[in-house]
Design an enzyme around this catalytic site. Structure first.
Site, mmCIF file in Angstrom:
data_model
loop_
_atom_site.group_PDB
_atom_site.id
_atom_site.type_symbol
_atom_site.label_atom_id
_atom_site.label_comp_id
_atom_site.label_asym_id
_atom_site.label_seq_id
_atom_site.Cartn_x
_atom_site.Cartn_y
_atom_site.Cartn_z
ATOM 1 N N GLY B 179 33.796 8.043 72.457
ATOM 2 C CA GLY B 179 34.719 7.653 73.511
ATOM 3 C C GLY B 179 34.426 6.297 74.116
ATOM 4 N N SER B 205 30.611 10.150 61.047
ATOM 5 C CA SER B 205 32.022 10.315 60.697
ATOM 6 C C SER B 205 32.707 8.955 60.659
ATOM 7 C CB SER B 205 32.698 11.203 61.727
ATOM 8 O OG SER B 205 32.589 10.609 62.996
ATOM 9 N N ARG B 206 33.860 8.941 60.008
ATOM 10 C CA ARG B 206 34.743 7.790 60.148
ATOM 11 C C ARG B 206 35.498 7.980 61.464
ATOM 12 N NH1 ARG B 206 34.849 5.225 55.197
ATOM 13 N NH2 ARG B 206 34.557 6.582 53.388
ATOM 14 N N ILE B 208 38.089 8.967 64.084
ATOM 15 C CA ILE B 208 39.143 9.978 64.133
ATOM 16 C C ILE B 208 40.305 9.394 64.938
ATOM 17 C CG2 ILE B 208 39.752 12.320 64.827
ATOM 18 C CD1 ILE B 208 36.775 13.043 64.479
ATOM 19 N N SER B 210 39.395 6.683 67.220
ATOM 20 C CA SER B 210 38.830 5.450 67.766
ATOM 21 C C SER B 210 39.027 4.277 66.799
ATOM 22 C CB SER B 210 37.337 5.663 68.028
ATOM 23 O OG SER B 210 36.647 5.744 66.804
ATOM 24 N N ASP B 267 41.594 20.133 71.838
ATOM 25 C CA ASP B 267 40.272 20.510 71.342
ATOM 26 C C ASP B 267 39.639 21.469 72.328
ATOM 27 O OD1 ASP B 267 39.581 18.761 73.339
ATOM 28 O OD2 ASP B 267 38.895 17.191 72.003
ATOM 29 N N SER B 275 30.307 21.668 66.582
ATOM 30 C CA SER B 275 30.461 20.549 65.668
ATOM 31 C C SER B 275 29.200 19.695 65.639
ATOM 32 C CB SER B 275 31.661 19.712 66.124
ATOM 33 O OG SER B 275 31.747 18.523 65.403
ATOM 34 N N LYS B 299 34.980 9.609 77.367
ATOM 35 C CA LYS B 299 35.358 10.986 77.040
ATOM 36 C C LYS B 299 35.015 11.910 78.208
ATOM 37 C CE LYS B 299 35.496 13.548 72.777
ATOM 38 N NZ LYS B 299 35.048 13.348 71.376
#
Lengths: 504, 504
Positions: B179, B205-206, B208, B210, B267, B275, B299
């Protein structure tokens, strides 16, 4: 053609049935996919002339789609009313505001009238993916809707579809909440009421999870997919119709919700109520009779839960100006002999033609319901409806009206008869104690119903009857020997669907 | 070939990307569609050799698919490990038992360990449609999960994927809940910890939602899609890695849930906790540091909510044998100069190479986090971690380790530089009062990030700095003049992303 237009792909009709969800297939190397930075499964605004839809994008990394083309599923093609060779404009789909209301519901907030109207409108306009509908359904499950929300949901469903209007005040309808195999009273009730001159614009569904819906049964005898105009003409001429609701746009939001509920196997009472009432209101009805069968293997298992549903239907209907009358009926066993489209149609014909072989229970229920509806619409005095309904059948007037309606819908034909049959025999003598509706429905479906019209189950057994060892309990009808086998296997491993015991 | 086999269609690779949901395309007139009575959008069991999947069926009423063939999407093709010309067997998909647990959750029941494990297993095995996942997500939203359920969800996610094990006890990892644009501490922290000899198998992660994920940033400098074996080798050799989590199967259920959450924009906290923890546990970590930035446009917006999340992470992690340490950090503005994959990579290189032009805030955060992790893993005494982390950077050891990791992952390359740039100037003099993370992220995305690696935003402005009229606030970097325009339009209509006022 300017520079921008030259990259517009030509629409290609792929003939893919993706139900209500429009799909678009685009090459990964197409200029528009690259310039817009589209990803697979993203939502794309498709525009042509003055029309637009939101479609789900599937990116293709092969020559399935040729350069310069974009493939469309049938729903997408039809919604855009495309013609061969037309170019379409693709861009990122705009934000759908009402998704915020679905999120709000998921997080426990009560929705207001405007919000539920917006959601229904966006469902009909195809602005959601099925995952959004699944979220809405789940958020409303577990009795999470207030009575006001159910009212707004009903109103929203009505507003998002077409509506019918009829001259006069005596516009009636009937509905059964379902769950009882063979309970095919609608064609009979419609014929009686229409014969009496009341307007009864009856639309029915095809089977969702059952072996037959009224539309499936009627389809074995006449055409049921009428246009809006055809339906109006039939009703104007003969006071009633027996059409499939799916081809007219009465409460289309409801149809879409139901298809997702079916995939989830989750439904919510608010939707059940809104579904029933919105279709009747949109059809222009004023007086509605609702049949709720109650029994251990029916949809409603206790009198208490049935009464609670009845109260909600009456209250919400009343708020919408609809006079709702609910009848709780015996849901302990199938009605009539047939379970499956054609077999049920033969039962209906038998009752309407006054045949001595006609199933007495189907006749009894039909005249009961028609009688209550005649009284509810204030056409007959209290206590006189049922005998009048019986008279209309026995005089042949109901059959005559039924035939007129069938002719007006496209012509009457006799229901088909299955090629393959197999009797199932009682293994002992005794009284039929209990019959399981759910297992019998399953049996009829395994035999091929409703897709194969002639397939299904013909019941000889009725609760309370005495039966001797070796006599026929039921006959399985099927269009294919393989399915007959399959159904028989199921019967043999589920004989508890008919319980026989000594003594009553 | 027996009679049954002759109607088995030949599998056809269509090259359609439908993400994780397998699709199968079948002609309406194919023998198997007719004999099985398949409907569009129904669930079909596809079998070949010893493998099977459940796919969603799309019925085709055209010559898109030729007679005797069945088309498969990429996911379907790969899951079945099909080869050209192979025949596949199609039948109605069996009932998925765990769907009943999702329904139970929707109706307010608490799920037990077995049930959540089954759900996670079925997600990974592809037994659900996205609508089922949407129902699960919605049923768990609104804080509907107990702490036990979150624990079982975490365990279920771990069990449904692969796990890694490493020799020794000092297996560490770090994670940021995200975030905050530009908060790219991971490559630096990993380099410091690995240089110190601790094992840090970092997968990221790539992006999502952002403008960049750590995997996107690392991809501008080296290969990140490592196989399970490659990842193990890199870590065994250099103690750490900086790989994309998507190509190794650590907690794959989580990746699938996230993709549906993204579509729903819903979510649930239970999933966020499961996660984070499931990925760390599956990666074999023992000591984990979690960075939670707190700020009005981060976030987590309040210290209170961040602390509640921190407590849950620590408790659930503890139950799973993971030592979790949480640090709440300043989330009021972006970190470093760059926002976007390559621009952030240049910041990382600057810090690791000890450049005088390197962003001081990124360096400060990185050594803080690395220091806390060194102390948490009991490698450095309390109060000594940060200075040791700083020493490892300033001695060049961190940069050397970073280069070794990049070389082992496939070779180091310099991040790309955008072709088009445009400066945005201050319209008045004054102090920078507030910066909006969300609007800046949006700006970087409109410029082309993360898909175009070199695109994004280079920030000159920092909260508290005094700026004179006409000086540069930020520079938009883009790979295409059109996107540069687009981003600039957005800036001009959203200048409130940087608030400048006289006086502090």
């Amino acid at each position: 053609m300017d520079k921008t237009e030259s990259i517009l792909p030509v629409a290609l009709r792929l003939g893919i049935n993706s139900r209500h969800e429009p799909l678009i297939f685009l090459r990964s190397d197409s200029p528009v996919a690259r310039s817009e930075g589209f990803e697979s499964m993203s939502r794309v605004l498709v525009q042509v002339n003055n029309k637009s839809i939101i479609a789900t994008l599937l990116i293709v990394y092969s020559d399935l789609i040729q350069s310069g083309f974009a493939g469309l599923s049938e729903t997408a093609w039809k919604r855009l009313k495309l013609k061969k060779g037309q170019r379409i404009k693709l861009s990122h789909a705009p934000q759908v505001d009402s998704l915020a209301y679905i999120r709000a519901k998921a997080f426990g907030h009560e929705l207001n009238k405007h919000q539920l109207q917006e959601i229904m409108r966006d469902i009909v306009d195809g602005h959601y993916m099925d995952v959004h509908l699944a979220a809405f359904i789940t958020a409303c499950a577990n009795n999470n809707m207030t009575q006001n929300e159910i009212l707004y949901l009903t109103q929203g469903m009505v507003d998002a579809g077409e509506t019918l209007t009829w001259p006069g005040d005596k516009i009636v309808d009937k509905h059964c909440v379902g769950g009882l195999p063979g309970n095919r009273t609608s064609p009979i009730v419609v014929s009686i009421l229409a014969a009496k001159g009341l307007t009864i614009p009856k639309t029915s569904s095809r089977a969702i999870t059952s072996p037959a819906g009224t539309a499936d049964v009627m389809e074995t005898m006449t055409k049921v997919d009428l246009s809006f105009e055809q339906l109006k003409q039939v009703v104007q001429k003969h006071h009633g119709c027996l059409a499939w609701g799916g081809s007219v746009s009465l409460s289309p939001a409801d149809d879409i919700l139901i298809s997702v509920e079916k995939a989830l196997d989750i439904d919510f009472e608010g939707q059940l109520i809104a579904s029933i009432l919105s279709k009747k209101i949109a059809a222009g009805s004023k007086y509605v009779l609702i049949d709720i069968p109650v029994g251990p293997t029916a949809k409603l298992r206790s009198e208490e839960s049935a009464q609670a549903l009845a109260n909600q239907l009456t209250t919400v209907g009343g708020e919408m100006g609809l006079k709702v009358k609910v009848v709780l009926t015996d849901g302990s066993q199938p009605v009539g002999y047939g379970i499956g489209p054609a077999l049920e149609a033969w039962d209906v014909i038998g009752v309407l033609k006054n045949a001595s072989s006609a199933p007495a229970d189907l006749k009894e229920r039909s005249v009961l319901l028609a009688g209550v509806l005649l009284e509810h619409a204030e056409v007959e005095a209290t206590g006189e409806g049922k005998s009048e309904a019986l008279r209309v059948i026995e005089s042949g007037e109901a059959w005559k009206t039924f035939m007129q309606i069938c002719e007006a819908q496209g012509g009457f034909k006799h229901p088909p008869v299955a090629c393959c049959k197999m009797d199932v025999h009682a293994e002992r003598s005794g009284y039929i104690r209990r019959i399981n509706n759910r297992l019998l429905s399953r049996l009829a479906k395994l035999a091929g119903a409703p897709a194969d019209h002639a397939s299904g189950v013909y019941m000889e057994a009725k609760v309370g009857h005495y039966i001797t060892e070796g006599s026929t309990l039921l006959t399985i009808h099927s269009e294919a020997p393989g399915e007959l086998e399959y159904a028989l296997d199921f019967y043999n491993t589920h004989k508890e669907m008919i319980i026989i015991e000594e003594g009553l």
